[in-house]
Enzyme design. Sequence first.
Site, short mmCIF file in Angstrom:
data_model
loop_
_atom_site.label_atom_id
_atom_site.label_comp_id
_atom_site.label_asym_id
_atom_site.label_seq_id
_atom_site.Cartn_x
_atom_site.Cartn_y
_atom_site.Cartn_z
N ASP A 138 0.86 -1.18 0.00
CA ASP A 138 0.00 0.00 0.00
C ASP A 138 0.90 1.23 0.00
O ASP A 138 2.11 1.10 -0.23
CB ASP A 138 -0.96 -0.02 1.21
CG ASP A 138 -2.29 0.64 0.89
OD1 ASP A 138 -2.29 1.82 0.53
OD2 ASP A 138 -3.35 -0.04 0.98
N HIS A 175 -3.04 3.16 -4.53
CA HIS A 175 -2.43 2.67 -3.29
C HIS A 175 -1.01 2.17 -3.50
O HIS A 175 -0.58 1.21 -2.86
CB HIS A 175 -3.30 1.55 -2.69
CG HIS A 175 -4.55 2.04 -2.04
ND1 HIS A 175 -4.60 2.52 -0.75
CD2 HIS A 175 -5.82 2.17 -2.52
CE1 HIS A 175 -5.83 2.90 -0.45
NE2 HIS A 175 -6.60 2.71 -1.51
N GLU A 178 -9.99 2.57 -4.98
CA GLU A 178 -9.65 3.98 -4.71
C GLU A 178 -8.48 4.47 -5.58
O GLU A 178 -7.56 5.10 -5.09
CB GLU A 178 -9.31 4.15 -3.22
CG GLU A 178 -10.51 3.84 -2.34
CD GLU A 178 -10.18 3.85 -0.85
OE1 GLU A 178 -11.03 4.31 -0.08
OE2 GLU A 178 -9.10 3.38 -0.46
C1 ACM Z 1 -10.89 -0.57 0.76
O1 ACM Z 1 -11.36 -0.51 1.90
N1 ACM Z 1 -10.27 0.49 0.24
C2 ACM Z 1 -10.97 -1.76 -0.04
#
Ligand code: ACM
Length: 626
Positions: free
Chosen positions: A197, A271, A348
Site C-alpha cells: 500500500d 495505493h 480507490e
Molecule cells: C478498501 O477498503 N479500500 C478496499
Amino acid sequence: MRNLLAILLIFSMPALFGQKPALNLIPRPVDVQQTDGSFRLSGTQTISFNSPDAKMIAGMFEQKISKVAGYSLKLQKGTSGAIRFNLNKTEDGRLGKEGYSLTVTPGNIELSANQPAGLFYGMQTLFQLFPAEIESSSRVKADWTVPAVKITDYPRFPWRGLMLDVSRNFFSKEDVKKYIDDMARFKFNTFHWHLTDDNGWRVEIKSLPKLTEVGAWRVARGGHFGEREAPKDGEQATVGGFYTQADISEIIQYAHDRFITIVPEIDVPGHSMAAIASYPELCCTKDPGIKVNPGSNFADWYGDGTFKMLIDNTLNPSDEKVYEFLDKVFTELAAMFPGQYIHVGGDECYKGYWKNDPGCQALMKKLNVDNVEKLQGYFMNRVEQILQAKGKKLIGWDEILEGGISPGATVMSWRGVKGGIEAARMGHDVVMTPTTFAYLDYQQGEPTIEPPLYEGLRLMKCYSYNPLPEGVDQKFILGGQGNLWSEQIQTLSHAQYMTWPRGWALAEDFWTPNEKKSWPDFVRRVEAGFDRNEIAGVNYSRAMYDPVISAEVKDGKTIITLESEVPGLDIFYTVDDAIPGRYSPKYSKPFELPEGGPVTLRVISYRSGKPLGHLIKLSAQDLKKR
Ligand code: ACM
C-alpha cells in the site's frame, strides 16, 4: 465447608435435574444433539486413526492434550481407540469437503469427515467442548471431561476470510502466525494478506530489490495516522519491515497446516506509493521526491466516496514498463503462493494524473475510449492476462467492475453490498466484505471510549449479517470476509482487540445456517469465549457491554435514550457529577437532561451487581451534537 457444599450443589445442578450443560460453540454447528453423561480423559486412553491424513490430525490433538494435561496418549492405527479420528471410506454427502461428524459418549470420542479439513474443524469443535483450560499454552489442572453430544456440521460458505493489512503498520512473522492460530480456532479458511500500500511494501521481490530496500521503510512518526507530519528532506526512513521469501514460505506452510489458504494482495494501480517511492518511473509524474507515506495526509476526501490524491500514488497504465514491472512481481508472487487467487486491489484509484498525461491520452485515443475509468479497465485486463499466464485467478475490490472486467474475475464487495449484487448478477464469483457489516477497523462501541475512527460497527450489526443478498443465486457468493485495516493498529494485541469478538460474529455469519443464528445465545457464547481468551492470552473487546447512547433535542429539551445490545444488563447513570454505580438511578425509559448549567451524563452497565462496561462520560453539549 458450607460454602464448598453450596458450590458443589451449584455445579451439579444440571446433572441433578437432568439438564445438559450449556455448550459454547462458535460458530454454532448445523445440528447438535446432547446426550447423557460425559467422556472423561485419562492418561491411559488410546487415539486411533484410519489413514495417514487422519493420523496427522490425531497427532495435533495428541500434542495439544500432552501440552495442557500432561498426558501422553498413545496413537495407533485402526478404528478402536477411545478417541477416534476417521476419514470416511465412502463419502457422507451432507458433510462436503469441510464438514464433520462428532459423537461423544461416556466411552468414546469419534470424529469422522470426508476430508482432512473436516477432521480439523471437528477437532476445533471438540476443543471448544473441553473446559476453557484447553486454551492454555502450558500445563494446567482441569477436569478434562467432554459432554456427550452428537454433532453434524458443515459450513454455509466455502470462503470464510479475514484480511490483515500489514502495510499501514508492519506485523512480524510471529504476529501473523498468532493471528492465523486464532482464525483456525473459529474455522476461518482464508487469510487475505494486504501486503502492499502507500505506507509500506512488505514482500521481497528478488528481481526488484528496491521495493523492500526503499519501499518497506518510512520515517518515524507518532500520533493519529492520517494527521502526521510528512517526511522531511533528507530524513532517514527507519520504521517498517518486510517478509523475505523464506518468511513467506514459512507462513504459507503454517497456514496450510491449519487449513487456511493465503490470498496475497498487491494493491494496484492506486495505493502504490511505496512502489513509486522505490521506482518513481512507474507513475505519470515520475516524481523522485515521492516517499513512503508515514501516515500523513495526502488526499482530499469529499465525503461521498470521491477524492483527490495530492501526491501521485498511481501506476501509469500507458507505460509498457509498468507491465514489465508487474510481470516480475506476479511471477515471483505466483511462485511463492500456491493458492489459486491473487488479489490485485483496484480500489480507490485516483485518475487525475492520468487525465493530464500525454501517454495516457494517446492510449485512450488508441483504445478509442472517452474516460479514464476505462483506462483502469484496460489496466486490470492486462494484469489479469499476466496472472492467467501464471495459472492464477484475479480477485479485486469492487471498483474493478467500473472499467469493465473479464467474466473470470472474482469481485470483493466492500463499498456496501451493491457491487457484490451487481457482480453476481453479471455472473462473477463474489466475496462479501461490506464496510457496513465486516470492517473490523471501525469502532465497535461508544465512540468517545473506543480508539478514534470515522465510523462505527457494533458486534450486533456484525452478527446480523447475512452474506447472501436477497435475489442473488448462492452459487456466485463464495462467502464473506472481515477486513482489518491497520492505519490505527500498531500491535498484535490491538489487532486482536479489534478482531474479537466481531470476528466470532463473522465466523458464525459465514459458517452457520442463517436460521440457526440467535443473538442472545451468541452473546452467552461470546462471554464464554472471553473466558477462553483470558486463558489463551488473546486480547478482545468488551465494548458490547457499553450501551448505545442517543440524544434527541425536542422543544428545547434534550431527551436521552440508552439501549443495551446485551440482554439483561442494568444501566446506571448520573447527571449530578456523581460516579454512576449500583446505587445510582437505573435506566428504564428515556429521560430529560437537566438544563440551566453545565451538565455531564455518566453511564455504566452492570449485571448482578457487578460492573461490566466502561465508565462513559459525555457533556450535554456533545450529546446535543449526536
Ligand atoms: C478498501 O477498503 N479500500 C478496499
